[in-house]
Design a protein around this motif. Structure first.
Motif, PDB file in Angstrom:
ATOM      1  N   VAL A   7     -20.076  32.604  24.971  1.00 22.65           N
ATOM      2  CA  VAL A   7     -19.715  33.950  24.544  1.00 22.65           C
ATOM      3  C   VAL A   7     -18.378  34.349  25.156  1.00 22.65           C
ATOM      4  O   VAL A   7     -18.083  34.008  26.300  1.00 22.65           O
ATOM      5  CB  VAL A   7     -20.834  34.954  24.924  1.00 22.65           C
ATOM      6  CG1 VAL A   7     -21.100  34.974  26.415  1.00 22.65           C
ATOM      7  CG2 VAL A   7     -20.512  36.361  24.415  1.00 22.65           C
ATOM      8  N   ALA A   8     -17.569  35.043  24.359  1.00 18.33           N
ATOM      9  CA  ALA A   8     -16.315  35.633  24.829  1.00 18.33           C
ATOM     10  C   ALA A   8     -16.508  37.141  24.900  1.00 18.33           C
ATOM     11  O   ALA A   8     -16.870  37.779  23.903  1.00 18.33           O
ATOM     12  CB  ALA A   8     -15.165  35.285  23.896  1.00 18.33           C
ATOM     13  N   ALA A  30      -7.152  35.041  17.997  1.00 20.20           N
ATOM     14  CA  ALA A  30      -6.501  34.570  19.229  1.00 20.20           C
ATOM     15  C   ALA A  30      -7.533  34.048  20.225  1.00 20.20           C
ATOM     16  O   ALA A  30      -7.310  33.035  20.902  1.00 20.20           O
ATOM     17  CB  ALA A  30      -5.686  35.699  19.848  1.00 20.20           C
ATOM     18  N   ILE A  31      -8.666  34.723  20.300  1.00 18.60           N
ATOM     19  CA  ILE A  31      -9.733  34.282  21.204  1.00 18.60           C
ATOM     20  C   ILE A  31     -10.262  32.922  20.783  1.00 18.60           C
ATOM     21  O   ILE A  31     -10.450  32.023  21.609  1.00 18.60           O
ATOM     22  CB  ILE A  31     -10.861  35.337  21.217  1.00 18.60           C
ATOM     23  CG1 ILE A  31     -10.378  36.588  21.961  1.00 18.60           C
ATOM     24  CG2 ILE A  31     -12.138  34.790  21.836  1.00 18.60           C
ATOM     25  CD1 ILE A  31     -11.232  37.807  21.700  1.00 18.60           C
ATOM     26  N   LEU A  32     -10.483  32.739  19.486  1.00 21.62           N
ATOM     27  CA  LEU A  32     -11.023  31.474  19.000  1.00 21.62           C
ATOM     28  C   LEU A  32      -9.990  30.351  19.088  1.00 21.62           C
ATOM     29  O   LEU A  32     -10.349  29.186  19.252  1.00 21.62           O
ATOM     30  CB  LEU A  32     -11.522  31.637  17.574  1.00 21.62           C
ATOM     31  CG  LEU A  32     -12.682  32.631  17.417  1.00 21.62           C
ATOM     32  CD1 LEU A  32     -13.082  32.756  15.957  1.00 21.62           C
ATOM     33  CD2 LEU A  32     -13.874  32.227  18.273  1.00 21.62           C
ATOM     34  N   ALA A  33      -8.700  30.699  18.997  1.00 22.58           N
ATOM     35  CA  ALA A  33      -7.666  29.684  19.186  1.00 22.58           C
ATOM     36  C   ALA A  33      -7.657  29.202  20.630  1.00 22.58           C
ATOM     37  O   ALA A  33      -7.422  28.014  20.905  1.00 22.58           O
ATOM     38  CB  ALA A  33      -6.297  30.255  18.807  1.00 22.58           C
ATOM     39  N   GLU A  34      -7.921  30.123  21.561  1.00 21.47           N
ATOM     40  CA  GLU A  34      -7.969  29.770  22.984  1.00 21.47           C
ATOM     41  C   GLU A  34      -9.202  28.931  23.297  1.00 21.47           C
ATOM     42  O   GLU A  34      -9.120  27.947  24.034  1.00 21.47           O
ATOM     43  CB  GLU A  34      -7.988  31.054  23.820  1.00 21.47           C
ATOM     44  CG  GLU A  34      -8.105  30.848  25.324  1.00 21.47           C
ATOM     45  CD  GLU A  34      -6.836  30.326  25.955  1.00 21.47           C
ATOM     46  OE1 GLU A  34      -6.919  29.800  27.083  1.00 21.47           O
ATOM     47  OE2 GLU A  34      -5.759  30.429  25.319  1.00 21.47           O
ATOM     48  N   GLU A 235      -8.618  41.728  29.506  1.00 18.84           N
ATOM     49  CA  GLU A 235      -9.067  40.436  30.034  1.00 18.84           C
ATOM     50  C   GLU A 235     -10.200  39.908  29.157  1.00 18.84           C
ATOM     51  O   GLU A 235     -11.125  40.654  28.817  1.00 18.84           O
ATOM     52  CB  GLU A 235      -9.552  40.626  31.472  1.00 18.84           C
ATOM     53  CG  GLU A 235     -10.085  39.387  32.149  1.00 18.84           C
ATOM     54  CD  GLU A 235     -10.464  39.638  33.600  1.00 18.84           C
ATOM     55  OE1 GLU A 235     -11.470  39.059  34.054  1.00 18.84           O
ATOM     56  OE2 GLU A 235      -9.760  40.427  34.281  1.00 18.84           O
ATOM     57  N   VAL A 236     -10.119  38.654  28.803  1.00 23.19           N
ATOM     58  CA  VAL A 236     -11.203  38.003  28.069  1.00 23.19           C
ATOM     59  C   VAL A 236     -11.929  37.065  29.026  1.00 23.19           C
ATOM     60  O   VAL A 236     -11.301  36.224  29.677  1.00 23.19           O
ATOM     61  CB  VAL A 236     -10.695  37.213  26.855  1.00 23.19           C
ATOM     62  CG1 VAL A 236     -11.858  36.552  26.114  1.00 23.19           C
ATOM     63  CG2 VAL A 236      -9.924  38.128  25.905  1.00 23.19           C
TER      64      VAL A 236
END
Length: 296
Positions: A7-8, A30-34, A235-236
């Motif tokens: 989970v993010a 962007a989160i899924l690219a990271e 922050e993620v």
């Protein structure tokens, strides 16, 4: 086989632009690219409604933007989840009920973009928030993993809220938050307490500054802090949690001793709870269980 879940958790400022769904979709991408292996992304309370922060009258603003769950906003958010093929908790929205009242409603979309859970905040932060109060709690199944639930911000101050979600079988509670006041320090304590007393994961993701106080906190089923944002900056946090830990803690006890869900015996007299007009009793005390295939 362990029941791991990636989970993010997104401590982010509320979106302020004219097209918040597009902004959220960009954040999501962007989160899924990271971390392409992420299975669920969770945003804070009313993340899409940052324009309310500048509104002279937030009540009027929420009334103006409120939509039913069949409206275009929910359809657009479902499309964002479906395009990514990932579970999405986009925060909460202003939901227009059938009776015209406006609720603060958290949404959960599965990887096909289906709205599989919605929850109306039961405990608005009164007298400061204009929302109507929801009247029930819910949990949802993640096939092959387990059961989860959502509560919103001030709900964490009422232990019966998290207890009810845990009793419905949730092993993870996603506490989405927009705390802008000086009481975030107390909420950090409550997050750990809710996790401990229910033997669940309690993942409390707050809005970032400059308005939100940040300090998101993610807690395991024995009250252990898995991660914490020390400040209010965006922050993620990427976590892998294992829901089998919940099973282990409930089986062997917190710290190897406390099995709270086995407290009541069949021969015990019902415990009267006059404040609720109800009782605690053995026949109803055990949490419900999730169907491993996610069927209701």
């Amino acid at each position: 086989m362990s029941r791991q879940w990636r989970v993010a958790l997104v401590q982010a400022s509320p979106l302020q632009g004219d097209d918040p769904v597009a902004e959220l979709a960009a954040e999501f991408a962007a989160i899924l690219a990271e971390r392409p292996d992420t299975q669920m992304v969770v945003f804070p309370e009313i993340h899409l409604l940052g324009a309310s922060d500048a509104a002279a009258d937030p009540r009027s603003y929420f009334d103006a933007v409120a939509e039913p769950l069949t409206g275009p906003l929910v359809r657009a958010l479902g499309a964002v989840a479906a395009d990514a093929g990932v579970w999405l908790v986009p925060g909460s929205i202003a939901e227009r009920g059938d009776d015209g009242r406006v609720f603060n409603t958290a949404l959960v979309f599965d990887p096909d973009g289906r709205l599989i859970s919605s929850y109306r905040k039961v405990f608005p932060w009164r007298p400061y928030e204009p929302w109507a109060s929801g009247s029930g709690f819910s949990a949802f199944d993640v096939p092959g993993v387990g059961r989860m639930g959502v509560n919103i911000c001030y709900d964490s101050w009422f232990p019966e809220a998290t207890r009810q979600i845990a009793w419905l079988g949730a092993e993870v509670v996603l506490n989405i938050v927009k705390t802008t006041s000086d009481d975030r320090a107390q909420e950090l304590v409550l997050a750990r307490a809710n996790a401990i007393t229910n033997q669940i994961y309690y993942l409390s993701v707050n809005a970032a500054g400059p308005l939100g106080r940040g300090q998101s906190i993610y807690v395991g089923p024995e009250g252990e802090v898995l991660a914490e944002a020390a400040h209010a900056e965006p922050e993620v946090t990427y976590l892998t949690i294992d829901l089998d830990r919940v099973t282990a803690v409930r089986t062997h006890g917190t710290a190897g001793v406390n099995r709270v869900w086995e407290q009541l015996y069949a021969e015990d007299d019902p415990i009267e709870l006059p404040v609720y007009g109800g009782q605690l009793m053995h026949q109803r005390w055990q949490p419900q269980t999730a169907d491993p295939q996610g069927r209701s």
